[in-house]
Motif scaffolding. Structure first.
Motif, mmCIF file in Angstrom:
data_model
loop_
_atom_site.group_PDB
_atom_site.id
_atom_site.type_symbol
_atom_site.label_atom_id
_atom_site.label_comp_id
_atom_site.label_asym_id
_atom_site.label_seq_id
_atom_site.Cartn_x
_atom_site.Cartn_y
_atom_site.Cartn_z
ATOM 1 N N PHE A 279 -2.535 3.391 -12.836
ATOM 2 C CA PHE A 279 -2.082 4.158 -11.682
ATOM 3 C C PHE A 279 -2.720 5.545 -11.658
ATOM 4 C CE2 PHE A 279 1.671 1.207 -11.953
ATOM 5 C CZ PHE A 279 1.438 0.582 -10.740
ATOM 6 N N ARG A 280 -2.906 6.120 -12.823
ATOM 7 C CA ARG A 280 -3.583 7.412 -12.895
ATOM 8 C C ARG A 280 -4.998 7.306 -12.338
ATOM 9 N NH1 ARG A 280 -5.527 10.354 -18.499
ATOM 10 N NH2 ARG A 280 -6.813 11.965 -17.527
ATOM 11 N N PHE A 281 -5.691 6.209 -12.685
ATOM 12 C CA PHE A 281 -7.043 5.991 -12.169
ATOM 13 C C PHE A 281 -7.009 5.816 -10.652
ATOM 14 C CE2 PHE A 281 -10.620 3.364 -10.887
ATOM 15 C CZ PHE A 281 -11.682 3.998 -11.504
ATOM 16 N N PHE A 282 -6.059 5.030 -10.154
ATOM 17 C CA PHE A 282 -5.921 4.855 -8.709
ATOM 18 C C PHE A 282 -5.801 6.207 -8.013
ATOM 19 C CE2 PHE A 282 -3.628 0.441 -8.951
ATOM 20 C CZ PHE A 282 -4.827 -0.146 -9.318
ATOM 21 N N ASN A 283 -4.994 7.084 -8.614
ATOM 22 C CA ASN A 283 -4.697 8.377 -7.998
ATOM 23 C C ASN A 283 -5.883 9.336 -8.071
ATOM 24 O OD1 ASN A 283 -3.386 10.544 -6.861
ATOM 25 N ND2 ASN A 283 -1.663 10.531 -8.269
ATOM 26 N N GLU A 284 -6.465 9.453 -9.257
ATOM 27 C CA GLU A 284 -7.530 10.433 -9.458
ATOM 28 C C GLU A 284 -8.852 10.021 -8.806
ATOM 29 O OE1 GLU A 284 -7.844 11.119 -13.637
ATOM 30 O OE2 GLU A 284 -5.929 12.198 -13.763
ATOM 31 N N ASN A 285 -9.012 8.730 -8.540
ATOM 32 C CA ASN A 285 -10.253 8.233 -7.943
ATOM 33 C C ASN A 285 -9.984 7.529 -6.612
ATOM 34 O OD1 ASN A 285 -12.305 8.549 -10.398
ATOM 35 N ND2 ASN A 285 -10.390 7.718 -11.208
ATOM 36 N N ALA A 286 -8.998 8.038 -5.892
ATOM 37 C CA ALA A 286 -8.523 7.354 -4.684
ATOM 38 C C ALA A 286 -9.634 7.129 -3.663
ATOM 39 C CB ALA A 286 -7.381 8.146 -4.055
ATOM 40 N N ASP A 287 -10.430 8.140 -3.380
ATOM 41 C CA ASP A 287 -11.437 8.015 -2.322
ATOM 42 C C ASP A 287 -12.468 6.938 -2.644
ATOM 43 O OD1 ASP A 287 -10.194 9.989 -0.881
ATOM 44 O OD2 ASP A 287 -11.553 11.585 -1.512
ATOM 45 N N SER A 288 -13.037 6.986 -3.844
ATOM 46 C CA SER A 288 -14.063 6.012 -4.204
ATOM 47 C C SER A 288 -13.459 4.616 -4.374
ATOM 48 C CB SER A 288 -14.789 6.430 -5.486
ATOM 49 O OG SER A 288 -13.888 6.548 -6.574
ATOM 50 N N PHE A 289 -12.281 4.544 -4.976
ATOM 51 C CA PHE A 289 -11.624 3.261 -5.194
ATOM 52 C C PHE A 289 -11.341 2.571 -3.866
ATOM 53 C CE2 PHE A 289 -8.075 0.408 -5.920
ATOM 54 C CZ PHE A 289 -8.368 -0.178 -7.140
ATOM 55 N N GLN A 290 -10.781 3.321 -2.927
ATOM 56 C CA GLN A 290 -10.403 2.732 -1.647
ATOM 57 C C GLN A 290 -11.611 2.401 -0.778
ATOM 58 O OE1 GLN A 290 -7.625 5.632 -0.086
ATOM 59 N NE2 GLN A 290 -6.348 5.460 -1.927
ATOM 60 N N SER A 291 -12.649 3.220 -0.841
ATOM 61 C CA SER A 291 -13.832 2.966 -0.015
ATOM 62 C C SER A 291 -14.525 1.661 -0.417
ATOM 63 C CB SER A 291 -14.820 4.133 -0.120
ATOM 64 O OG SER A 291 -15.346 4.250 -1.435
ATOM 65 N N LEU A 292 -14.428 1.289 -1.692
ATOM 66 C CA LEU A 292 -15.038 0.042 -2.154
ATOM 67 C C LEU A 292 -14.247 -1.187 -1.722
ATOM 68 C CD1 LEU A 292 -16.020 1.059 -5.804
ATOM 69 C CD2 LEU A 292 -17.600 0.483 -3.955
ATOM 70 N N ARG A 293 -13.065 -0.983 -1.185
ATOM 71 C CA ARG A 293 -12.200 -2.105 -0.832
ATOM 72 C C ARG A 293 -11.969 -2.237 0.669
ATOM 73 N NH1 ARG A 293 -12.032 -0.612 -5.727
ATOM 74 N NH2 ARG A 293 -11.416 -2.049 -7.393
ATOM 75 N N ILE A 294 -12.709 -1.484 1.447
ATOM 76 C CA ILE A 294 -12.629 -1.619 2.899
ATOM 77 C C ILE A 294 -13.298 -2.933 3.309
ATOM 78 C CG2 ILE A 294 -13.382 -0.672 5.112
ATOM 79 C CD1 ILE A 294 -13.263 2.111 3.811
ATOM 80 N N VAL A 295 -12.593 -3.751 4.046
ATOM 81 C CA VAL A 295 -13.116 -5.050 4.471
ATOM 82 C C VAL A 295 -13.971 -4.865 5.724
ATOM 83 C CG1 VAL A 295 -12.549 -7.401 5.167
ATOM 84 C CG2 VAL A 295 -11.081 -6.191 3.528
#
Length: 219
Positions: free
Chosen positions: A138-154
């Motif tokens: 969860f810490r990784f999700f939070n601290e890297n939110a922008d890059s993490f989420q951008s890789l999962r845009i369908v």
């Protein structure tokens, strides 16, 4: 910060990406909806007089979440599209904050559901198997939110081949029977209740009673 279930996948990905002779598509998934059923992360309470709550160390950050069925649909679409070889593809069914997730459960189940945003170190100290690893995740999700989420845009093409995704509200409606939420019972009068101590607070569900423990320590 080490997260076995995530870092292990990263290590395998690196190994296969380095092998230029293999037709590889990197596939990024998200936090499963099914974790709310099978891993105890759905609405919970310690006693019948307590409110239901969902607890994550995410503060106000949004989290990419996905229905397992959507992972299957995305994988099927990837296998049918050779143009995706050598590329990275991600999938998420919804993107919500902890409060928004709690609000979905409250709306569908018809009872209040709180969101407990606890610190990462507190979540890691809860003591259940894997608590420290999940806290780091969860810490990784939070601290890297922008890059993490951008890789999962369908993308539009993949979304069309998948036939759409299942939003969390739709999924909770379809699986409402797995969340047997009941109205809170009338609280025991304070005069009849045993005196709360830090030791008794620790014995309660750590997710739903973290706030009680903090109150005792500060009082």
């Amino acid at each position: 910060m080490y997260v076995p279930n995530s870092d292990g996948k990263g290590e395998v990905t690196k190994e296969y990406e380095d092998d230029t002779e293999l037709p590889v598509t990197t596939f990024y998934t998200s936090f499963y909806y099914e974790n709310f059923i099978y891993f105890g992360m759905g609405p919970a309470r310690q006693s019948e007089s307590d409110p239901y709550a969902i607890t994550f160390p995410l503060a106000d950050a949004k989290m990419s979440i996905v229905a397992v069925a959507d992972i299957g649909k995305a994988a099927c679409a990837i296998f049918q599209d050779e143009s995706l070889i050598g590329k990275a593809v991600g999938v998420q069914s919804d993107l919500l904050t902890g409060k928004e997730i709690a609000d979905v459960f409250a709306k569908v189940c018809g009872l209040p559901v709180q969101y407990n945003a606890v610190p990462v170190d507190v979540y890691a100290s809860f003591g259940f198997p894997g608590a420290e690893d999940l806290a780091n995740m969860f810490r990784f999700f939070n601290e890297n939110a922008d890059s993490f989420q951008s890789l999962r845009i369908v993308g539009d093409d993949l979304m069309k081949k998948m036939g759409g995704v299942t939003k969390l509200e739709e999924w909770v409606i379809a699986n409402k029977g797995a969340f047997d939420l009941k109205p809170a019972a009338e609280a025991v009068p304070l005069t009849a209740a045993p005196e709360a101590t830090e030791e008794t607070a620790k014995k309660k569900n750590p997710c739903t009673h973290w706030w009680e423990l903090q109150k005792l320590r500060s009082g």
